[in-house]
Design a protein around this motif. Structure first.
Motif, PDB file in Angstrom:
ATOM      1  N   LYS A  47     -22.848 -54.247 -10.882  1.00 35.09           N
ATOM      2  CA  LYS A  47     -22.901 -52.815 -11.141  1.00 35.09           C
ATOM      3  C   LYS A  47     -23.652 -52.570 -12.447  1.00 35.09           C
ATOM      4  CE  LYS A  47     -18.435 -52.972 -13.540  1.00 35.09           C
ATOM      5  NZ  LYS A  47     -17.027 -52.497 -13.558  1.00 35.09           N
ATOM      6  N   LYS A  48     -24.222 -51.400 -12.554  1.00 32.00           N
ATOM      7  CA  LYS A  48     -24.929 -51.023 -13.764  1.00 32.00           C
ATOM      8  C   LYS A  48     -23.911 -50.626 -14.824  1.00 32.00           C
ATOM      9  CE  LYS A  48     -29.091 -48.486 -15.094  1.00 32.00           C
ATOM     10  NZ  LYS A  48     -30.196 -47.639 -14.602  1.00 32.00           N
ATOM     11  N   VAL A  49     -24.137 -51.039 -16.067  1.00 34.75           N
ATOM     12  CA  VAL A  49     -23.153 -50.798 -17.129  1.00 34.75           C
ATOM     13  C   VAL A  49     -23.601 -49.715 -18.115  1.00 34.75           C
ATOM     14  CG1 VAL A  49     -22.158 -53.107 -16.976  1.00 34.75           C
ATOM     15  CG2 VAL A  49     -24.086 -52.704 -18.527  1.00 34.75           C
ATOM     16  N   ILE A  50     -24.715 -49.069 -17.795  1.00 36.35           N
ATOM     17  CA  ILE A  50     -25.151 -47.909 -18.575  1.00 36.35           C
ATOM     18  C   ILE A  50     -25.340 -46.755 -17.596  1.00 36.35           C
ATOM     19  CG2 ILE A  50     -26.219 -49.245 -20.430  1.00 36.35           C
ATOM     20  CD1 ILE A  50     -28.918 -48.878 -19.083  1.00 36.35           C
ATOM     21  N   ALA A  51     -25.645 -45.576 -18.101  1.00 38.78           N
ATOM     22  CA  ALA A  51     -25.821 -44.418 -17.231  1.00 38.78           C
ATOM     23  C   ALA A  51     -26.886 -44.679 -16.180  1.00 38.78           C
ATOM     24  CB  ALA A  51     -26.199 -43.203 -18.075  1.00 38.78           C
ATOM     25  N   ALA A  52     -26.725 -44.087 -15.025  1.00 42.96           N
ATOM     26  CA  ALA A  52     -27.621 -44.342 -13.897  1.00 42.96           C
ATOM     27  C   ALA A  52     -29.073 -44.071 -14.245  1.00 42.96           C
ATOM     28  CB  ALA A  52     -27.199 -43.496 -12.699  1.00 42.96           C
ATOM     29  N   GLU A  53     -29.314 -43.070 -15.081  1.00 40.72           N
ATOM     30  CA  GLU A  53     -30.682 -42.678 -15.421  1.00 40.72           C
ATOM     31  C   GLU A  53     -31.218 -43.386 -16.662  1.00 40.72           C
ATOM     32  OE1 GLU A  53     -27.940 -39.896 -17.637  1.00 40.72           O
ATOM     33  OE2 GLU A  53     -28.022 -40.811 -15.625  1.00 40.72           O
ATOM     34  N   ALA A  54     -30.410 -44.259 -17.275  1.00 40.82           N
ATOM     35  CA  ALA A  54     -30.807 -44.945 -18.510  1.00 40.82           C
ATOM     36  C   ALA A  54     -31.423 -46.307 -18.202  1.00 40.82           C
ATOM     37  CB  ALA A  54     -29.605 -45.116 -19.422  1.00 40.82           C
ATOM     38  N   SER A  55     -32.197 -46.832 -19.154  1.00 37.53           N
ATOM     39  CA  SER A  55     -32.805 -48.153 -18.981  1.00 37.53           C
ATOM     40  C   SER A  55     -32.520 -49.030 -20.184  1.00 37.53           C
ATOM     41  CB  SER A  55     -34.317 -48.037 -18.785  1.00 37.53           C
ATOM     42  OG  SER A  55     -34.972 -47.728 -20.000  1.00 37.53           O
TER      43      SER A  55
ATOM     44  N   ALA B  11     -41.864 -55.099 -25.243  1.00 44.31           N
ATOM     45  CA  ALA B  11     -42.346 -55.059 -23.867  1.00 44.31           C
ATOM     46  C   ALA B  11     -41.183 -55.371 -22.941  1.00 44.31           C
ATOM     47  CB  ALA B  11     -43.458 -56.079 -23.649  1.00 44.31           C
ATOM     48  N   LYS B  12     -41.069 -54.602 -21.886  1.00 48.61           N
ATOM     49  CA  LYS B  12     -40.102 -54.915 -20.838  1.00 48.61           C
ATOM     50  C   LYS B  12     -40.800 -55.793 -19.825  1.00 48.61           C
ATOM     51  CE  LYS B  12     -36.066 -54.596 -19.099  1.00 48.61           C
ATOM     52  NZ  LYS B  12     -34.849 -54.941 -19.839  1.00 48.61           N
ATOM     53  N   ALA B  13     -40.378 -57.045 -19.693  1.00 49.32           N
ATOM     54  CA  ALA B  13     -41.084 -57.982 -18.815  1.00 49.32           C
ATOM     55  C   ALA B  13     -40.225 -59.214 -18.551  1.00 49.32           C
ATOM     56  CB  ALA B  13     -42.411 -58.420 -19.458  1.00 49.32           C
ATOM     57  N   LEU B  14     -40.648 -59.993 -17.562  1.00 51.45           N
ATOM     58  CA  LEU B  14     -40.080 -61.302 -17.214  1.00 51.45           C
ATOM     59  C   LEU B  14     -38.690 -61.238 -16.582  1.00 51.45           C
ATOM     60  CD1 LEU B  14     -41.166 -63.492 -20.282  1.00 51.45           C
ATOM     61  CD2 LEU B  14     -42.365 -63.163 -18.118  1.00 51.45           C
ATOM     62  N   GLY B  15     -38.005 -60.110 -16.678  1.00 52.03           N
ATOM     63  CA  GLY B  15     -36.710 -59.964 -16.033  1.00 52.03           C
ATOM     64  C   GLY B  15     -36.805 -59.115 -14.783  1.00 52.03           C
ATOM     65  N   THR B  16     -38.025 -58.943 -14.263  1.00 49.74           N
ATOM     66  CA  THR B  16     -38.244 -58.050 -13.133  1.00 49.74           C
ATOM     67  C   THR B  16     -38.125 -58.756 -11.789  1.00 49.74           C
ATOM     68  OG1 THR B  16     -40.648 -58.363 -13.164  1.00 49.74           O
ATOM     69  CG2 THR B  16     -39.756 -56.655 -14.574  1.00 49.74           C
ATOM     70  N   LEU B  17     -37.779 -60.050 -11.834  1.00 47.57           N
ATOM     71  CA  LEU B  17     -37.436 -60.817 -10.637  1.00 47.57           C
ATOM     72  C   LEU B  17     -36.099 -61.502 -10.875  1.00 47.57           C
ATOM     73  CD1 LEU B  17     -40.802 -62.665  -9.803  1.00 47.57           C
ATOM     74  CD2 LEU B  17     -39.853 -60.681  -8.615  1.00 47.57           C
ATOM     75  N   MET B  18     -35.437 -61.898  -9.814  1.00 51.92           N
ATOM     76  CA  MET B  18     -34.255 -62.720  -9.949  1.00 51.92           C
ATOM     77  C   MET B  18     -34.684 -64.103 -10.436  1.00 51.92           C
ATOM     78  SD  MET B  18     -32.113 -60.452  -9.019  1.00 51.92           S
ATOM     79  CE  MET B  18     -30.547 -61.313  -8.815  1.00 51.92           C
TER      80      MET B  18
ATOM     81  N   ARG C 233     -37.684 -48.607 -13.615  1.00 52.93           N
ATOM     82  CA  ARG C 233     -38.284 -48.951 -12.319  1.00 52.93           C
ATOM     83  C   ARG C 233     -38.337 -50.459 -12.096  1.00 52.93           C
ATOM     84  NH1 ARG C 233     -44.003 -46.401 -11.881  1.00 52.93           N
ATOM     85  NH2 ARG C 233     -43.685 -46.783  -9.644  1.00 52.93           N
ATOM     86  N   ILE C 234     -38.368 -51.238 -13.198  1.00 49.80           N
ATOM     87  CA  ILE C 234     -38.535 -52.690 -13.065  1.00 49.80           C
ATOM     88  C   ILE C 234     -37.281 -53.465 -13.483  1.00 49.80           C
ATOM     89  CG2 ILE C 234     -41.034 -52.587 -13.221  1.00 49.80           C
ATOM     90  CD1 ILE C 234     -40.892 -53.386 -16.137  1.00 49.80           C
ATOM     91  N   GLU C 235     -36.191 -52.740 -13.715  1.00 48.14           N
ATOM     92  CA  GLU C 235     -34.902 -53.377 -13.985  1.00 48.14           C
ATOM     93  C   GLU C 235     -34.097 -53.464 -12.691  1.00 48.14           C
ATOM     94  OE1 GLU C 235     -34.781 -51.664 -18.564  1.00 48.14           O
ATOM     95  OE2 GLU C 235     -33.145 -51.152 -17.197  1.00 48.14           O
ATOM     96  N   VAL C 236     -33.037 -54.268 -12.685  1.00 49.45           N
ATOM     97  CA  VAL C 236     -32.220 -54.438 -11.487  1.00 49.45           C
ATOM     98  C   VAL C 236     -31.827 -53.078 -10.903  1.00 49.45           C
ATOM     99  CG1 VAL C 236     -29.983 -55.229 -10.634  1.00 49.45           C
ATOM    100  CG2 VAL C 236     -31.344 -56.724 -12.076  1.00 49.45           C
ATOM    101  N   PHE C 237     -31.966 -52.950  -9.599  1.00 50.44           N
ATOM    102  CA  PHE C 237     -31.744 -51.738  -8.801  1.00 50.44           C
ATOM    103  C   PHE C 237     -32.920 -50.771  -8.860  1.00 50.44           C
ATOM    104  CE2 PHE C 237     -27.185 -52.593 -10.303  1.00 50.44           C
ATOM    105  CZ  PHE C 237     -26.933 -53.478  -9.263  1.00 50.44           C
ATOM    106  N   GLY C 238     -33.883 -51.000  -9.750  1.00 48.61           N
ATOM    107  CA  GLY C 238     -35.048 -50.127  -9.827  1.00 48.61           C
ATOM    108  C   GLY C 238     -35.973 -50.341  -8.637  1.00 48.61           C
ATOM    109  N   GLU C 239     -36.805 -49.359  -8.371  1.00 43.95           N
ATOM    110  CA  GLU C 239     -37.638 -49.394  -7.160  1.00 43.95           C
ATOM    111  C   GLU C 239     -38.615 -50.565  -7.111  1.00 43.95           C
ATOM    112  OE1 GLU C 239     -41.012 -46.359  -7.387  1.00 43.95           O
ATOM    113  OE2 GLU C 239     -39.617 -45.597  -8.891  1.00 43.95           O
ATOM    114  N   LEU C 240     -39.000 -51.103  -8.298  1.00 44.43           N
ATOM    115  CA  LEU C 240     -39.971 -52.196  -8.326  1.00 44.43           C
ATOM    116  C   LEU C 240     -39.343 -53.555  -8.635  1.00 44.43           C
ATOM    117  CD1 LEU C 240     -42.941 -50.426 -10.177  1.00 44.43           C
ATOM    118  CD2 LEU C 240     -42.635 -50.785  -7.712  1.00 44.43           C
TER     119      LEU C 240
END
Length: 215
Positions: free
Chosen positions: A106-114, A130-137, A188-195
């Motif tokens: 489950k997400k531990v911050i607000a649904a709209e937060a990153s 930079a947000k990167a490298l955690g965009t895959l399992m 968009r590139i974090e867990v549950f995000g569209e990408l």
């Protein structure tokens, strides 16, 4: 920012270990550090291009710092090492999730937060995130590295001067980089995000597929 030569991976959990293994495969030199230096040394025995250091030394010596640690600890890490992190690129791999009561996450911050935007708010002066490298399992980060055709890792940055540094880092981990925009696109590139692989896209993607997705 100059093309960074020294990378520090802080933490050898699932993501940190996968990143380090991929860097080793590419021949890129890097530093690894963690809370238990003896355990880090044991894991690092399998790698050729690695320097083992304590966390403070790794942060000080690196140009790119990858805190591969749990999301709740990233802000604390950035504050603790604020002086040493000034002027450096920080690659945030964290995802704001925790196990739920049904055996999932489950997400531990607000649904709209990153996580990307939250962690950027803790940045020391002159540092860029930079947000990167955690965009895959982690499994795909290992299994799909250096595939033919190359698979994509998405990233997000506000400071465009670090884009070449981040893109070279992603290439050296065995993937093609695709920028989705600023840190306001991190969700968009974090867990549950569209990408994210664990979101709507549901898989690793090729460069052609990625370009269609980020239009």
């Amino acid at each position: 920012m100059k093309n960074a030569e020294k990378i520090a991976v802080i933490g050898l959990g699932n993501i940190g270990k996968a990143v380090a293994e991929n860097l080793n495969k590419s021949g890129r030199k890097f530093i690894v550090a963690g809370r238990d230096t003896a355990k880090v040394k044991e894991v690092a025995k399998a790698w050729q291009n690695v320097q083992v250091a304590d966390i403070a030394t790794a942060v000080k010596e690196a140009d790119i710092v990858i805190p591969a640690i749990y999301f709740p600890l990233v802000g604390e890490f950035l504050k603790e090492h604020a002086e040493a992190l000034k002027g450096k690129a920080i690659v945030d791999v964290s995802n704001p999730i925790a196990p739920d009561e049904n055996g999932g996450f489950k997400k531990v911050i607000a649904a709209e937060a990153s996580a990307g935007e939250i962690n950027a708010s803790h940045l020391p002066q002159g540092a860029h995130l930079a947000k990167a490298l955690g965009t895959l399992m982690a499994g795909s980060l290992s299994a799909d590295a250096f595939a033919t055709p190359h698979k994509v890792l998405f990233y997000a940055t506000d400071e465009v001067s670090i884009n070449p540094v981040v893109e070279q880092l992603i290439k050296d981990t065995g993937f093609e980089p695709v920028r989705v925009g600023g840190l306001n696109q991190s969700i968009r590139i974090e867990v549950f995000g569209e990408l994210h692989e664990a979101g709507a896209v549901g898989k690793t993607v090729t460069l052609e597929e990625a370009r269609q997705l980020v239009k």
